[in-house]
Design a protein around this motif. Sequence first.
Motif, PDB file in Angstrom:
ATOM      1  N   TRP A   1       0.835  -1.189   0.000  1.00  9.45           N
ATOM      2  CA  TRP A   1       0.000   0.000   0.000  1.00  9.45           C
ATOM      3  C   TRP A   1       0.873   1.243   0.000  1.00  9.45           C
ATOM      4  O   TRP A   1       1.889   1.236   0.676  1.00  9.45           O
ATOM      5  CB  TRP A   1      -0.889  -0.026   1.251  1.00  9.45           C
ATOM      6  CG  TRP A   1      -1.970   1.021   1.265  1.00  9.45           C
ATOM      7  CD1 TRP A   1      -3.230   0.909   0.780  1.00  9.45           C
ATOM      8  CD2 TRP A   1      -1.863   2.347   1.805  1.00  9.45           C
ATOM      9  NE1 TRP A   1      -3.931   2.074   0.971  1.00  9.45           N
ATOM     10  CE2 TRP A   1      -3.109   2.978   1.594  1.00  9.45           C
ATOM     11  CE3 TRP A   1      -0.839   3.075   2.416  1.00  9.45           C
ATOM     12  CZ2 TRP A   1      -3.360   4.308   1.988  1.00  9.45           C
ATOM     13  CZ3 TRP A   1      -1.081   4.386   2.806  1.00  9.45           C
ATOM     14  CH2 TRP A   1      -2.337   5.000   2.596  1.00  9.45           C
TER      15      TRP A   1
ATOM     16  N   GLY B   1      -1.803  -0.862  -5.263  1.00 11.78           N
ATOM     17  CA  GLY B   1      -2.768  -1.962  -5.136  1.00 11.78           C
ATOM     18  C   GLY B   1      -2.140  -3.273  -5.545  1.00 11.78           C
ATOM     19  O   GLY B   1      -2.528  -3.892  -6.527  1.00 11.78           O
TER      20      GLY B   1
ATOM     21  N   ALA C   1      -0.791  -7.240  -5.699  1.00 12.70           N
ATOM     22  CA  ALA C   1      -1.467  -8.541  -5.583  1.00 12.70           C
ATOM     23  C   ALA C   1      -1.375  -9.045  -4.146  1.00 12.70           C
ATOM     24  O   ALA C   1      -2.314  -9.632  -3.619  1.00 12.70           O
ATOM     25  CB  ALA C   1      -0.817  -9.542  -6.535  1.00 12.70           C
TER      26      ALA C   1
ATOM     27  N   THR D   1      -3.968  -7.437  -1.854  1.00 10.48           N
ATOM     28  CA  THR D   1      -5.283  -8.030  -2.045  1.00 10.48           C
ATOM     29  C   THR D   1      -5.364  -9.417  -1.429  1.00 10.48           C
ATOM     30  O   THR D   1      -6.344  -9.784  -0.800  1.00 10.48           O
ATOM     31  CB  THR D   1      -5.571  -8.184  -3.565  1.00 10.48           C
ATOM     32  OG1 THR D   1      -5.190  -6.966  -4.202  1.00 10.48           O
ATOM     33  CG2 THR D   1      -7.023  -8.482  -3.813  1.00 10.48           C
ATOM     34  N   ARG D   2      -4.274 -10.149  -1.613  1.00 11.85           N
ATOM     35  CA  ARG D   2      -4.304 -11.541  -1.191  1.00 11.85           C
ATOM     36  C   ARG D   2      -4.187 -11.703   0.323  1.00 11.85           C
ATOM     37  O   ARG D   2      -4.882 -12.500   0.920  1.00 11.85           O
ATOM     38  CB  ARG D   2      -3.150 -12.292  -1.876  1.00 11.85           C
ATOM     39  CG  ARG D   2      -3.106 -13.771  -1.542  1.00 11.85           C
ATOM     40  CD  ARG D   2      -2.736 -14.604  -2.742  1.00 11.85           C
ATOM     41  NE  ARG D   2      -2.904 -16.018  -2.478  1.00 11.85           N
ATOM     42  CZ  ARG D   2      -4.063 -16.668  -2.501  1.00 11.85           C
ATOM     43  NH1 ARG D   2      -5.178 -15.990  -2.750  1.00 11.85           N
ATOM     44  NH2 ARG D   2      -4.122 -17.950  -2.254  1.00 11.85           N
TER      45      ARG D   2
END
Length: 971
Positions: A553, A556, A558, A561-562
């Motif tokens: 951050w 965005g 991976a 998100t994961r």
Amino acid sequence: MLDKTYAPDEVEGRIYADWEKAGAFAAGAGAQAGARPYAIVIPPPNVTGSLHMGHALNNTLQDILVRWKRMQGFDVLWQPGTDHAGIATQMVVERELAEEGNVDRRTMGREAFIERVWQQKEKSEASILGQLKRLGASCDWSRTRFTMDEGLSAAVLKVFVELYRAGLIYRGKRLVNWDPQFETAISDLEVENVEVDGHMWHFKYPLAGGETYEYVEKDDDGNVTLRETRDYISIATTRPETMLGDGAVAVHPSDERYKPIVGKLCEIPVGPKQHRRLIPIITDPYPDPDFGSGAVKITGAHDFNDYAVAKRGGIPCYRLMDTRAGMRGDGAPYAQAAALAQTIVEGAQMSEAEIDAINLVPDEYRGLDRFEARERVVADITAEGLAVTTTDEEGNEVALVEARPIMQPFGDRSHVVIEPMLTDQWFVDAEALAKPAMEAVRDGRTKFVPAAWDKTYFNWMENIEPWCISRQLWWGHRIPAWYGPDDEIFVAEDEEGALDAAIQHYLAHEGPWKAWVEERLENYGPGDILTRDEDVLDTWFSSALWPFSTLGWPEGTAELTRYYKTDVLSTAHDIIFFWVARMMMMGLHFMDEVPFHTVYIHALVRDEKGQKMSKSKGNVIDPLDLIDRFGADALRFTMAALAAQGRDVKIAESRVQGYRNFATKLWNACRFAEMNHCARVDGFDPSLVNLPLNRWIIGEAATTAAQVTEALEAYRFNDAASAIYRFIWNTYCDWFLELAKPVLNGPDGAGKDETRATAAHVRDEMLILLHPFMPFISEELWGRVDNAAARETMLVHAVWPEPGGVLTELASEAKTEIDWVIELISTIRSVRTELNVPAGAKIDLVAVSADEASRHRLDRAEEAVMRLARIETVTHANAVPEGAVQAVVGTDTFALPLAGVVDVAAERARLGKESDKLEKEIGGLERKLANEGFLSKAPEAVVEEQRERLVEAQAMRARLSDAIERLSALS
RNA sequence: GGGCGGUUAGCUCAGUUGGUAGAGCGCCACGUUUACACCGUGGAUGUCGGGAGUUCGAGCCUCUCACCGCCCACCA
């Protein structure tokens, strides 16, 4: 062939290198297809010191979770990194400079100093990460982050700017905790209140113009106890040196004693008489009429209570001290406290003219340390006769000084007395951010383990104060705020942004600065328009972003998100406010989701006497030293075994040594298996084995796997550790291998093959279950025994057993049998010892009236029983032979013909003792079963169980009394 | 002043829906066995801090007292 003992120092480094070479810890390594993510962010160690016991405990527990989940097939990320640790690191470097005889940081200059701190960071980071590796930590080191690296710094800037724009960060002049040692503001949390011996002085503040009033004191019943005419008001203080900054004297509105003089002026009795300041006597609910004289001097710039009173009453606050100690040159650690200073007045009510007219600090006090000034002030007032006096034992009038314990604030790092100071600082509106953070715990999105810690969390969050985030240090994230010529603030992620905003601002507003800016732009360039804020951010500001900043951050990514939200945060309870609460606030605000679903609060590590470890006490145990001497596995297992929840962990070296022995035990069990050619068999199906012994050990292994899994799911590390410990030592080594020896030594055949295959299979199960706790030795054994080349994966990626009762159920009959055998052998051994049968003597065993099932069992286990209980022959009979000692196992009776060998007295004593125990049990059971209430109210199953126990006990009693009778006949 | 936790074998501590107590270390004795003396076998030890209550039944629930920790808090 394995050596006789395991040598951790020769193995650990090599195994760790193997894991790293194989990329075993990379995010997602070894995961099954479609695996669910499991993420833990490490509490970043400071780049100051080395691994201590707290690190060892916390990182062991995290590593256990992470290794376990990885073996369960999850897509695991353990995110590592380090913390720049503002004050702490700056402190270390400054101390180093001093030790080297180098110039101090001010002489050095900001840039050079920071460069020096970066060197320290590089050195220290390498060292502490290396130590984590020695512990066996399976972090994804390729993702190592640092709170001040580029990406995380970008996150910090963005967060600051966004919170500022949202009005959640603001700049203001407030009373803050000032650390005179480090010359910076600190937050409330960094202050430790300690009770110390202090003094309370009583002084007379003369009324202005020599005015007098009638002072009347009454007791609880309203009777007058004192009536006199006074020309002063008496105040009590523990800090006379702050009198010069008084803005008023306050009394409680209900205090009758001072009614006549409320609203009048009194004189601060310090300094040259011609310059003494007059201050008003006001009312405020704060003073307690029953404490001291009931009158309180109000020093708004140096006391938090007084500050609140001053705010309420519009009383000016006069700051008496400098924020820089200046060059005092005496070098004493406590002497660097802020010095009494030039006049600085901070008060909204005062006009410029009035300020100039006041000479706050007289020349004779200037430059003095706070505590020196205190002595001088007291001496001067006393000399002038304005101290309240009392009569001593010899009848002399002396100044009234009460010795009393007072709570004094100290800096948690500097250990010097904190001075409340009125300064300009940056604050986070913590109250606003706390609301969603509390809500998330209340509705269970985040849970504390143990749950009781949520009370601590709520208690603090409910009373949260604005968070002072600016620090007057050099090492840290510089605050992205710039000031214009009129001190207008421009906050932006970089100077360019701030400048754009500033130019736009000044050009758009008609006024004195428009022309100034235009002129600057034309003649000098934009660089001269703004000045950047000198301060840096509290180190916890960047720590608060750790769960998402480390994942990329504000990009965005991976990974973000994961793996966000992460799963578990593991830390000690003293970090709940500093870190956990703030991560909750920032996570919810910027990610709209909690940073983790579980906060595991581990115990605090203490020495074996329960004392906090500290360098000054000299009771610090160095985890690296323990690793050197006993191996990382032994230390880790100790940590896990001691990690009972909600307590302190007291570590004793004997414990670590004990678990080193455990490792050796395991090593030798594997060595034994190897010697007996116990090897894995392709297609081995544990549910298809035949021999009761093998079925039994497979069932026990399955039970253990379930216990370990269940315990880990509940974060009961100590239960998990003790389950695997018991299984390896007490079940596999003590019984399985011993009972298997006759088969392994016997002739080749199906039974031997099966036993070998089973021994190897269960050994592998043990290594798997042990691996999270003792990763090194388990991986080493996995890779060395029994055709290691044919392993499909390293142990670190082996498959954790699925919990399920199938194998346990299949083994239930075998369990009954083997338990019976174990009890028989134990009983015989016990009888032998108690009757002093020489260890070397072989004796005979007679089974008395054994039924079919027992005959079978005995038959199958005969060799093992003979071996383990030192039995010469096993025979059957229908009655206990003359002169034989009796042993009872379940419903079976055995006789040991020991006529001549037996010590009759000892045997009588043994039987008597056993019989006593039985009588006690029978008595209890009978009473219970005769109890009407029990029969009617207790659950059926419980009643039934008690009945069975009674029947068994009674049968046992009958057999025992037979034995006692025969013994009597014998003698 | 407020809050939280603790008090169980000589020591350090487990004891998860209440069914009359366990581990490790230490201690004592004995050591024969194709792994292991960093080992094996057996043994001793508790009015579960005191008191009261609820319950058929309390280490576990309730109240109370005592002592010991820790955290928070502004009594000058």
